[in-house]
Enzyme design. Sequence first.
Site, PDB file in Angstrom:
ATOM      1  CG  HIS A 261       6.075  17.414  15.230  1.00 20.42           C
ATOM      2  ND1 HIS A 261       7.378  17.008  15.051  1.00 20.42           N
ATOM      3  CD2 HIS A 261       6.110  18.775  15.191  1.00 20.42           C
ATOM      4  CE1 HIS A 261       8.166  18.056  14.916  1.00 20.42           C
ATOM      5  NE2 HIS A 261       7.411  19.152  14.988  1.00 20.42           N
ATOM      6  CD  GLU A 262       3.101  21.098  15.023  1.00 19.09           C
ATOM      7  OE1 GLU A 262       3.438  21.949  15.876  1.00 19.09           O
ATOM      8  OE2 GLU A 262       3.759  20.901  13.975  1.00 19.09           O
ATOM      9  CG  HIS A 265       6.441  21.951  18.783  1.00 16.13           C
ATOM     10  ND1 HIS A 265       7.739  22.328  19.019  1.00 16.13           N
ATOM     11  CD2 HIS A 265       6.400  21.530  17.492  1.00 16.13           C
ATOM     12  CE1 HIS A 265       8.460  22.134  17.927  1.00 16.13           C
ATOM     13  NE2 HIS A 265       7.670  21.652  16.979  1.00 16.13           N
ATOM     14  CD  GLU A 293      11.136  20.681  15.358  1.00 17.95           C
ATOM     15  OE1 GLU A 293      10.513  19.857  14.643  1.00 17.95           O
ATOM     16  OE2 GLU A 293      10.641  21.783  15.689  1.00 17.95           O
TER      17      GLU A 293
END
Length: 311
Positions: A261-262, A265, A293
Amino acid sequence: MQKETMQLVGLDRQRTLLAHIDALLGWDQETYLPKSAVEERAEQIALVQGLTHEKAVDPRIAGLLGSLERNPDLQPLEKAYLRVSRREYDKETKLPPDFVMELARQTSLSQAAWAEARSEDNFALFAPHLETMIRLNKQMAAYLNPNARPYDVLLDLYEEGSTEKSIASVFAEMKADLVRILGKIQSKPQIDDSFLHRRVPADKQALMSQYLMDAVGFEKDKGRLDITAHPFTTTVGKTDIRITTRYIEDYFPSSIFSTIHESGHALYEMGIDPDPEFWGTRLAEPVSMAVHESQSRMWENLVGRSRAFWR
Protein backbone atom coordinates in the site's frame (compact mmCIF):
# COMPACT_ATOMS: atom_id res chain seq x y z
CA MET A 1 7.52 31.49 -19.10
CA GLN A 2 6.52 35.00 -18.06
CA LYS A 3 8.87 36.99 -15.85
CA GLU A 4 6.25 37.11 -13.08
CA THR A 5 5.81 33.33 -13.26
CA MET A 6 9.55 32.84 -12.78
CA GLN A 7 9.48 35.10 -9.72
CA LEU A 8 6.49 33.23 -8.30
CA VAL A 9 8.26 29.90 -8.85
CA GLY A 10 11.30 31.19 -6.96
CA LEU A 11 9.21 32.14 -3.94
CA ASP A 12 7.28 28.88 -4.10
CA ARG A 13 10.44 26.78 -4.10
CA GLN A 14 11.56 28.38 -0.84
CA ARG A 15 8.22 27.41 0.71
CA THR A 16 8.58 23.86 -0.60
CA LEU A 17 12.05 23.44 0.91
CA LEU A 18 10.69 24.41 4.31
CA ALA A 19 7.71 22.07 3.85
CA HIS A 20 10.12 19.22 3.13
CA ILE A 21 12.10 20.05 6.28
CA ASP A 22 8.83 19.89 8.21
CA ALA A 23 8.06 16.51 6.62
CA LEU A 24 11.49 15.20 7.68
CA LEU A 25 10.89 16.31 11.28
CA GLY A 26 7.50 14.59 11.25
CA TRP A 27 8.92 11.39 9.75
CA ASP A 28 11.65 11.29 12.40
CA GLN A 29 9.09 11.82 15.17
CA GLU A 30 7.10 8.79 14.04
CA THR A 31 10.10 6.51 13.52
CA TYR A 32 13.18 7.18 15.64
CA LEU A 33 12.56 10.14 17.98
CA PRO A 34 13.29 9.40 21.67
CA LYS A 35 10.15 9.68 23.82
CA SER A 36 11.60 12.44 25.96
CA ALA A 37 12.22 14.63 22.90
CA VAL A 38 8.55 15.05 21.91
CA GLU A 39 8.00 18.43 23.56
CA GLU A 40 10.90 20.13 21.80
CA ARG A 41 10.08 18.40 18.52
CA ALA A 42 6.60 19.96 18.70
CA GLU A 43 8.25 23.37 19.08
CA GLN A 44 10.59 22.68 16.17
CA ILE A 45 7.70 21.69 13.92
CA ALA A 46 5.67 24.73 15.00
CA LEU A 47 8.59 27.02 14.15
CA VAL A 48 9.20 25.46 10.74
CA GLN A 49 5.51 25.49 9.83
CA GLY A 50 5.35 29.11 10.94
CA LEU A 51 8.24 29.96 8.60
CA THR A 52 6.59 27.95 5.81
CA HIS A 53 3.38 29.92 6.28
CA GLU A 54 5.37 33.15 6.23
CA LYS A 55 6.78 32.20 2.84
CA ALA A 56 3.31 31.21 1.59
CA VAL A 57 1.80 34.62 2.41
CA ASP A 58 4.70 36.77 1.21
CA PRO A 59 3.09 40.08 0.08
CA ARG A 60 4.98 39.90 -3.21
CA ILE A 61 2.88 36.87 -4.18
CA ALA A 62 -0.32 38.92 -4.30
CA GLY A 63 1.18 41.35 -6.80
CA LEU A 64 2.57 38.58 -8.99
CA LEU A 65 -0.74 36.70 -9.01
CA GLY A 66 -2.64 39.85 -9.94
CA SER A 67 -0.24 40.65 -12.76
CA LEU A 68 -0.43 37.13 -14.18
CA GLU A 69 -4.22 37.05 -13.95
CA ARG A 70 -4.33 40.12 -16.21
CA ASN A 71 -1.91 38.59 -18.72
CA PRO A 72 -3.62 37.02 -21.78
CA ASP A 73 -0.42 35.37 -23.05
CA LEU A 74 0.11 32.66 -20.44
CA GLN A 75 1.04 29.15 -21.55
CA PRO A 76 -1.23 26.23 -20.45
CA LEU A 77 1.15 25.16 -17.67
CA GLU A 78 1.38 28.73 -16.43
CA LYS A 79 -2.41 28.92 -16.28
CA ALA A 80 -2.54 25.69 -14.29
CA TYR A 81 0.16 26.95 -11.94
CA LEU A 82 -1.65 30.25 -11.53
CA ARG A 83 -4.86 28.44 -10.57
CA VAL A 84 -3.31 26.29 -7.83
CA SER A 85 -1.18 29.19 -6.58
CA ARG A 86 -4.18 31.49 -6.24
CA ARG A 87 -6.19 28.85 -4.41
CA GLU A 88 -3.40 28.17 -1.91
CA TYR A 89 -2.52 31.84 -1.40
CA ASP A 90 -6.12 32.78 -0.68
CA LYS A 91 -6.34 29.93 1.81
CA GLU A 92 -3.05 30.66 3.58
CA THR A 93 -3.74 34.39 3.97
CA LYS A 94 -6.92 33.64 5.92
CA LEU A 95 -4.99 31.79 8.64
CA PRO A 96 -3.31 33.87 11.38
CA PRO A 97 0.38 33.00 11.87
CA ASP A 98 -0.07 32.27 15.59
CA PHE A 99 -2.88 29.85 14.78
CA VAL A 100 -0.76 28.03 12.18
CA MET A 101 2.00 27.48 14.73
CA GLU A 102 -0.38 26.38 17.48
CA LEU A 103 -2.08 23.89 15.16
CA ALA A 104 1.33 22.48 14.18
CA ARG A 105 2.43 22.24 17.81
CA GLN A 106 -0.73 20.49 18.97
CA THR A 107 -0.75 18.15 15.98
CA SER A 108 2.75 16.97 16.87
CA LEU A 109 1.85 16.48 20.54
CA SER A 110 -1.37 14.70 19.60
CA GLN A 111 0.46 12.31 17.29
CA ALA A 112 2.84 11.34 20.08
CA ALA A 113 -0.02 10.94 22.55
CA TRP A 114 -1.96 8.77 20.08
CA ALA A 115 1.03 6.45 19.58
CA GLU A 116 1.46 6.04 23.34
CA ALA A 117 -2.27 5.51 23.92
CA ARG A 118 -2.36 2.90 21.16
CA SER A 119 0.59 0.96 22.54
CA GLU A 120 -0.98 0.93 26.02
CA ASP A 121 -4.56 0.47 24.80
CA ASN A 122 -5.56 3.51 26.88
CA PHE A 123 -7.85 5.95 25.11
CA ALA A 124 -7.83 8.30 28.10
CA LEU A 125 -4.25 9.30 27.24
CA PHE A 126 -5.38 10.56 23.85
CA ALA A 127 -8.86 11.93 24.65
CA PRO A 128 -7.81 15.48 25.67
CA HIS A 129 -5.60 15.79 22.60
CA LEU A 130 -8.48 14.67 20.39
CA GLU A 131 -10.68 17.38 21.92
CA THR A 132 -7.98 19.95 21.20
CA MET A 133 -7.61 18.87 17.59
CA ILE A 134 -11.36 18.97 16.98
CA ARG A 135 -11.49 22.48 18.45
CA LEU A 136 -8.58 23.70 16.33
CA ASN A 137 -9.95 22.18 13.14
CA LYS A 138 -13.32 23.82 13.71
CA GLN A 139 -11.46 27.08 14.28
CA MET A 140 -9.53 26.61 11.03
CA ALA A 141 -12.75 25.97 9.13
CA ALA A 142 -14.18 29.20 10.55
CA TYR A 143 -11.13 31.15 9.40
CA LEU A 144 -11.30 29.70 5.90
CA ASN A 145 -15.03 30.00 5.30
CA PRO A 146 -17.32 30.93 8.19
CA ASN A 147 -20.39 30.67 5.95
CA ALA A 148 -19.96 26.99 5.04
CA ARG A 149 -20.32 23.78 7.03
CA PRO A 150 -17.02 23.05 8.82
CA TYR A 151 -16.79 19.51 7.42
CA ASP A 152 -17.22 20.76 3.86
CA VAL A 153 -14.50 23.37 4.38
CA LEU A 154 -12.06 20.82 5.76
CA LEU A 155 -12.92 18.21 3.13
CA ASP A 156 -12.14 20.74 0.40
CA LEU A 157 -8.56 20.96 1.68
CA TYR A 158 -8.01 17.32 0.72
CA GLU A 159 -10.43 16.93 -2.19
CA GLU A 160 -11.08 20.20 -3.96
CA GLY A 161 -14.76 20.81 -4.68
CA SER A 162 -16.05 17.87 -2.65
CA THR A 163 -18.75 18.21 0.01
CA GLU A 164 -20.33 15.88 2.53
CA LYS A 165 -23.38 15.70 0.24
CA SER A 166 -21.37 14.72 -2.84
CA ILE A 167 -19.44 12.05 -0.93
CA ALA A 168 -22.65 10.68 0.62
CA SER A 169 -24.18 10.28 -2.84
CA VAL A 170 -21.24 8.12 -3.93
CA PHE A 171 -21.59 5.80 -0.94
CA ALA A 172 -25.38 5.66 -1.29
CA GLU A 173 -24.94 4.29 -4.80
CA MET A 174 -22.39 1.72 -3.63
CA LYS A 175 -24.30 0.62 -0.53
CA ALA A 176 -26.73 -1.81 -2.17
CA ASP A 177 -24.01 -3.81 -3.91
CA LEU A 178 -21.75 -3.80 -0.87
CA VAL A 179 -24.52 -5.08 1.41
CA ARG A 180 -25.32 -7.81 -1.12
CA ILE A 181 -21.67 -8.88 -1.37
CA LEU A 182 -21.28 -8.87 2.41
CA GLY A 183 -24.38 -11.01 2.82
CA LYS A 184 -23.04 -13.51 0.29
CA ILE A 185 -19.75 -13.75 2.20
CA GLN A 186 -21.48 -14.16 5.55
CA SER A 187 -23.65 -16.97 4.18
CA LYS A 188 -20.59 -19.13 3.52
CA PRO A 189 -18.78 -21.22 6.16
CA GLN A 190 -15.66 -19.74 7.68
CA ILE A 191 -12.55 -21.09 6.01
CA ASP A 192 -9.49 -22.21 7.92
CA ASP A 193 -7.23 -19.15 7.93
CA SER A 194 -4.94 -20.32 10.73
CA PHE A 195 -1.93 -20.19 8.41
CA LEU A 196 -2.26 -16.40 8.35
CA HIS A 197 -1.55 -16.35 12.10
CA ARG A 198 1.57 -18.50 12.13
CA ARG A 199 4.44 -16.72 13.83
CA VAL A 200 6.78 -14.93 11.44
CA PRO A 201 9.66 -13.02 13.11
CA ALA A 202 9.93 -9.32 12.32
CA ASP A 203 13.31 -9.75 10.63
CA LYS A 204 11.81 -12.27 8.20
CA GLN A 205 8.90 -9.95 7.49
CA ALA A 206 11.40 -7.17 6.81
CA LEU A 207 12.99 -9.31 4.11
CA MET A 208 9.54 -9.93 2.63
CA SER A 209 8.86 -6.19 2.59
CA GLN A 210 12.08 -5.48 0.72
CA TYR A 211 11.21 -8.18 -1.83
CA LEU A 212 7.71 -6.76 -2.35
CA MET A 213 9.03 -3.23 -2.79
CA ASP A 214 11.23 -4.53 -5.61
CA ALA A 215 8.32 -6.49 -7.08
CA VAL A 216 6.12 -3.40 -7.51
CA GLY A 217 8.95 -1.21 -8.80
CA PHE A 218 9.85 0.95 -5.79
CA GLU A 219 13.01 2.89 -6.69
CA LYS A 220 15.17 2.33 -3.63
CA ASP A 221 17.64 5.03 -4.59
CA LYS A 222 14.75 7.49 -4.16
CA GLY A 223 13.31 6.29 -0.86
CA ARG A 224 13.49 3.96 2.11
CA LEU A 225 11.35 1.79 4.41
CA ASP A 226 11.17 2.13 8.20
CA ILE A 227 8.95 0.97 11.08
CA THR A 228 6.22 2.99 12.79
CA ALA A 229 3.06 2.59 14.87
CA HIS A 230 0.83 3.20 11.85
CA PRO A 231 2.12 2.97 8.27
CA PHE A 232 2.39 6.19 6.25
CA THR A 233 4.24 7.76 3.33
CA THR A 234 5.86 11.18 3.31
CA THR A 235 7.85 13.20 0.80
CA VAL A 236 10.96 14.94 2.10
CA GLY A 237 12.38 15.75 -1.34
CA LYS A 238 11.60 15.23 -5.00
CA THR A 239 13.81 12.11 -4.96
CA ASP A 240 13.36 11.20 -1.29
CA ILE A 241 10.10 9.38 -0.55
CA ARG A 242 9.89 7.69 2.85
CA ILE A 243 7.48 4.81 3.55
CA THR A 244 6.84 2.88 6.75
CA THR A 245 5.25 -0.40 7.82
CA ARG A 246 4.72 -2.39 11.01
CA TYR A 247 5.46 -6.01 11.88
CA ILE A 248 2.89 -8.07 13.81
CA GLU A 249 4.57 -11.40 14.39
CA ASP A 250 1.36 -13.43 14.65
CA TYR A 251 -0.26 -11.75 11.64
CA PHE A 252 2.28 -11.27 8.86
CA PRO A 253 -0.28 -10.13 6.20
CA SER A 254 -0.40 -6.77 8.01
CA SER A 255 3.14 -5.86 6.96
CA ILE A 256 2.77 -7.39 3.50
CA PHE A 257 -0.20 -5.28 2.51
CA SER A 258 0.96 -2.20 4.41
CA THR A 259 4.24 -2.30 2.50
CA ILE A 260 2.51 -2.74 -0.86
CA HIS A 261 0.00 0.00 0.00
CA GLU A 262 2.64 2.53 1.03
CA SER A 263 4.78 1.58 -1.96
CA GLY A 264 1.78 2.51 -4.08
CA HIS A 265 1.72 5.95 -2.49
CA ALA A 266 5.45 6.26 -3.14
CA LEU A 267 5.12 5.19 -6.76
CA TYR A 268 2.61 7.99 -7.31
CA GLU A 269 4.99 10.54 -5.78
CA MET A 270 7.93 9.14 -7.78
CA GLY A 271 5.87 9.32 -10.94
CA ILE A 272 5.06 13.02 -10.69
CA ASP A 273 7.05 14.48 -13.56
CA PRO A 274 6.17 18.10 -14.32
CA ASP A 275 8.03 20.41 -16.62
CA PRO A 276 11.45 20.98 -14.95
CA GLU A 277 10.62 24.67 -14.68
CA PHE A 278 7.90 23.78 -12.16
CA TRP A 279 9.84 21.34 -9.99
CA GLY A 280 9.61 22.28 -6.35
CA THR A 281 6.33 24.18 -6.76
CA ARG A 282 2.69 23.50 -5.96
CA LEU A 283 2.24 22.26 -9.52
CA ALA A 284 4.59 19.36 -8.75
CA GLU A 285 2.50 18.19 -5.79
CA PRO A 286 -0.17 15.43 -5.76
CA VAL A 287 -3.44 16.55 -7.28
CA SER A 288 -5.67 15.27 -4.48
CA MET A 289 -5.97 12.83 -1.60
CA ALA A 290 -8.45 10.65 -3.51
CA VAL A 291 -6.09 10.25 -6.47
CA HIS A 292 -3.23 9.48 -4.07
CA GLU A 293 -5.28 6.85 -2.25
CA SER A 294 -6.51 5.36 -5.52
CA GLN A 295 -2.92 4.53 -6.43
CA SER A 296 -2.06 2.92 -3.09
CA ARG A 297 -5.30 0.92 -3.10
CA MET A 298 -4.75 -0.17 -6.69
CA TRP A 299 -1.38 -1.67 -5.80
CA GLU A 300 -2.53 -3.12 -2.48
CA ASN A 301 -5.85 -4.64 -3.57
CA LEU A 302 -6.06 -4.98 -7.35
CA VAL A 303 -2.43 -6.06 -7.74
CA GLY A 304 -1.28 -7.20 -4.30
CA ARG A 305 -4.29 -9.41 -3.58
CA SER A 306 -4.52 -10.90 -7.07
CA ARG A 307 -3.85 -14.56 -7.72
CA ALA A 308 -1.52 -13.69 -10.60
CA PHE A 309 0.66 -11.50 -8.35
CA TRP A 310 1.04 -14.25 -5.74
CA ARG A 311 1.90 -16.85 -8.35
